[in-house]
Design an enzyme around this catalytic site. Sequence first.
Site, PDB file in Angstrom:
ATOM      1  CB  CYS A  70      10.912 -57.859   6.437  1.00 45.31           C
ATOM      2  SG  CYS A  70       9.263 -58.551   6.519  1.00 45.31           S
ATOM      3  CB  CYS A  75       9.501 -60.206   3.877  1.00 46.91           C
ATOM      4  SG  CYS A  75       8.531 -58.899   4.639  1.00 46.91           S
ATOM      5  CG  ASP A  76      13.225 -61.075   2.771  1.00 47.05           C
ATOM      6  OD1 ASP A  76      12.390 -61.342   1.883  1.00 47.05           O
ATOM      7  OD2 ASP A  76      13.715 -59.946   2.918  1.00 47.05           O
TER       8      ASP A  76
HETATM    9  C1  LIG Z   1      13.689 -55.257   2.499  1.00 46.06           C
HETATM   10  C2  LIG Z   1      12.191 -55.422   2.631  1.00 46.06           C
HETATM   11  C3  LIG Z   1      11.599 -56.576   2.154  1.00 46.06           C
HETATM   12  C4  LIG Z   1      10.218 -56.732   2.254  1.00 46.06           C
HETATM   13  N1  LIG Z   1       9.650 -57.863   1.755  1.00 46.06           N
HETATM   14  C5  LIG Z   1       8.318 -58.020   1.833  1.00 46.06           C
HETATM   15  C6  LIG Z   1       7.685 -59.211   1.316  1.00 46.06           C
HETATM   16  O1  LIG Z   1       8.368 -60.105   0.802  1.00 46.06           O
HETATM   17  N2  LIG Z   1       6.341 -59.306   1.444  1.00 46.06           N
HETATM   18  C7  LIG Z   1       5.583 -58.342   2.041  1.00 46.06           C
HETATM   19  O2  LIG Z   1       4.348 -58.476   2.087  1.00 46.06           O
HETATM   20  N3  LIG Z   1       6.138 -57.231   2.549  1.00 46.06           N
HETATM   21  C8  LIG Z   1       7.477 -57.044   2.463  1.00 46.06           C
HETATM   22  N4  LIG Z   1       8.058 -55.933   3.003  1.00 46.06           N
HETATM   23  C9  LIG Z   1       7.209 -54.963   3.711  1.00 46.06           C
HETATM   24  C10 LIG Z   1       6.448 -54.102   2.696  1.00 46.06           C
HETATM   25  O3  LIG Z   1       7.375 -53.582   1.767  1.00 46.06           O
HETATM   26  C11 LIG Z   1       5.709 -52.979   3.400  1.00 46.06           C
HETATM   27  O4  LIG Z   1       4.858 -53.500   4.389  1.00 46.06           O
HETATM   28  C12 LIG Z   1       4.863 -52.197   2.400  1.00 46.06           C
HETATM   29  O5  LIG Z   1       5.674 -51.707   1.349  1.00 46.06           O
HETATM   30  C13 LIG Z   1       4.156 -51.012   3.080  1.00 46.06           C
HETATM   31  O6  LIG Z   1       3.461 -50.325   2.093  1.00 46.06           O
HETATM   32  P1  LIG Z   1       3.029 -48.803   2.272  1.00 46.06           P
HETATM   33  O7  LIG Z   1       2.326 -48.456   0.996  1.00 46.06           O
HETATM   34  O8  LIG Z   1       2.319 -48.615   3.534  1.00 46.06           O
HETATM   35  O9  LIG Z   1       4.377 -47.961   2.407  1.00 46.06           O
HETATM   36  P2  LIG Z   1       5.755 -47.925   1.641  1.00 46.06           P
HETATM   37  O10 LIG Z   1       6.009 -49.145   0.843  1.00 46.06           O
HETATM   38  O11 LIG Z   1       6.739 -47.544   2.692  1.00 46.06           O
HETATM   39  O12 LIG Z   1       5.587 -46.717   0.612  1.00 46.06           O
HETATM   40  C14 LIG Z   1       5.439 -45.400   1.026  1.00 46.06           C
HETATM   41  C15 LIG Z   1       5.670 -44.474  -0.142  1.00 46.06           C
HETATM   42  O13 LIG Z   1       5.346 -43.131   0.245  1.00 46.06           O
HETATM   43  C16 LIG Z   1       6.319 -42.245  -0.265  1.00 46.06           C
HETATM   44  N5  LIG Z   1       6.357 -41.031   0.538  1.00 46.06           N
HETATM   45  C17 LIG Z   1       6.824 -40.870   1.805  1.00 46.06           C
HETATM   46  N6  LIG Z   1       6.727 -39.581   2.193  1.00 46.06           N
HETATM   47  C18 LIG Z   1       6.192 -38.922   1.128  1.00 46.06           C
HETATM   48  C19 LIG Z   1       5.875 -37.566   0.882  1.00 46.06           C
HETATM   49  N7  LIG Z   1       6.079 -36.608   1.801  1.00 46.06           N
HETATM   50  N8  LIG Z   1       5.356 -37.213  -0.320  1.00 46.06           N
HETATM   51  C20 LIG Z   1       5.121 -38.164  -1.276  1.00 46.06           C
HETATM   52  N9  LIG Z   1       5.407 -39.472  -1.096  1.00 46.06           N
HETATM   53  C21 LIG Z   1       5.947 -39.840   0.082  1.00 46.06           C
HETATM   54  C22 LIG Z   1       7.613 -43.049  -0.193  1.00 46.06           C
HETATM   55  O14 LIG Z   1       8.569 -42.503  -1.100  1.00 46.06           O
HETATM   56  C23 LIG Z   1       7.117 -44.423  -0.635  1.00 46.06           C
HETATM   57  O15 LIG Z   1       7.150 -44.524  -2.020  1.00 46.06           O
HETATM   58  C24 LIG Z   1       9.424 -55.731   2.879  1.00 46.06           C
HETATM   59  C25 LIG Z   1      10.037 -54.565   3.360  1.00 46.06           C
HETATM   60  C26 LIG Z   1      11.399 -54.397   3.225  1.00 46.06           C
HETATM   61  C27 LIG Z   1      12.042 -53.132   3.732  1.00 46.06           C
END
Ligand SMILES: Cc1cc2nc3c(=O)[nH]c(=O)nc-3n(C[C@H](O)[C@H](O)[C@H](O)COP(=O)(O)OP(=O)(O)OC[C@H]3O[C@@H](n4cnc5c(N)ncnc54)[C@H](O)[C@@H]3O)c2cc1C
Length: 319
Positions: free
Chosen positions: A139, A142-143
């Site tokens: 990302c 992000c980084d």
């Molecule tokens: C390496 C990295 C660094 C990042 N750094 C930043 C940053 O510095 N700042 C920033 O704003 N964003 C950052 N991001 C992006 C940010 O992490 C995402 O945009 C954010 O986490 C999305 O949130 P979400 O809740 O939509 O999904 P996610 O964070 O993807 O969480 C989804 C959750 O749902 C769960 N899940 C999936 N399927 C199922 C199921 N069938 N049953 C139950 N649970 C399930 C997963 O296990 C997970 O825990 C980064 C991403 C990465 C990969």
Amino acid sequence: MEAEVNSDIRKIIIIGSGPAGLTAAIYAARANLAPLLFAGGVYGGQLMLTTEVENYPGFPEGIQGPELMEKFRAQAERFGTEIYNVDVTRVDFSAVPLRVWTDEAEYAARAVVVASGASAIWLGLDGETRLRGRGVSSCATCDGAFFKEKDITVVGGGDTAIEEALFLTRFATNVTVIHRRDALRASKIMQQRAFAHPKVSFVWDSAVEDIVGDKHVTGIRLRNVKTGAFSDRKTDAVFVAIGHRPNTDVFANELELDEKGYIRSEDGVHTNKRGVFVAGDVNDFHYRQAVTAAGMGCRAAMEAERYLEAIESEAALAS
Ligand SMILES: Cc1cc2nc3c(=O)[nH]c(=O)nc-3n(C[C@H](O)[C@H](O)[C@H](O)COP(=O)(O)OP(=O)(O)OC[C@H]3O[C@@H](n4cnc5c(N)ncnc54)[C@H](O)[C@@H]3O)c2cc1C
């Protein structure tokens, strides 16, 4: 083994424990909806994979990704969210109540928020896993700012890779794009911008075989896919931009998905099924930030609350 059937009909079930799901839980719990949240086997979402988060508002010094997610969870639990660290393995949204299964049990609810996120597609290299958060990222938004005046490598050849490469030129001394083919898949306009940029250069027909470094990334090992020759390059950071996969396998037969598998929504909150709401990266492939996911979680919980009030009024009028 037969799944245990829970006869209680919950007001709301939330699927996912990233910023979107846990924010939905905070709002639903404070609205007295007693949410049940399935966190997934790997709880906390994508921020568990990173180190410093510097762009989440409210933390002027920055915060470690896992610590931020602990805080989200503690806040959701403080207001009474019940959290199970298991995956949802099946859903049936064809009738009310909506049904959700884990390996052990069956649950029913009047409203569901799907916040199952997405996963970055990685190269699958040992060095990549070991050095994630230490020079390896997926990302740029992000980084990127961690790599001021550094040499940065971007892996990929699509629009995302080129967008990331161009964004990273704000910080880097130079950005090298590594691509397996001899031409980009990115749109023509993105290609033109990248080719014209003095800081961007390309290494064609090359696959990354390893990412090396002790505490931080120091280089990469490449293999030319046409000649088979290996070469080593110095670099300070590797941004892997070969795509994202939405976590939607479980919902594929129940919710309308787009051609890439993301849950479709006209307004970024309602799905094609009544009572089922969506939030975060499982719908949003554009912004992909913790703060936008959290905002979507808030919207989904507020819309679910309105929906629950509306169906209660309908039921009262009918009786
Ligand atoms: C390496 C990295 C660094 C990042 N750094 C930043 C940053 O510095 N700042 C920033 O704003 N964003 C950052 N991001 C992006 C940010 O992490 C995402 O945009 C954010 O986490 C999305 O949130 P979400 O809740 O939509 O999904 P996610 O964070 O993807 O969480 C989804 C959750 O749902 C769960 N899940 C999936 N399927 C199922 C199921 N069938 N049953 C139950 N649970 C399930 C997963 O296990 C997970 O825990 C980064 C991403 C990465 C990969």
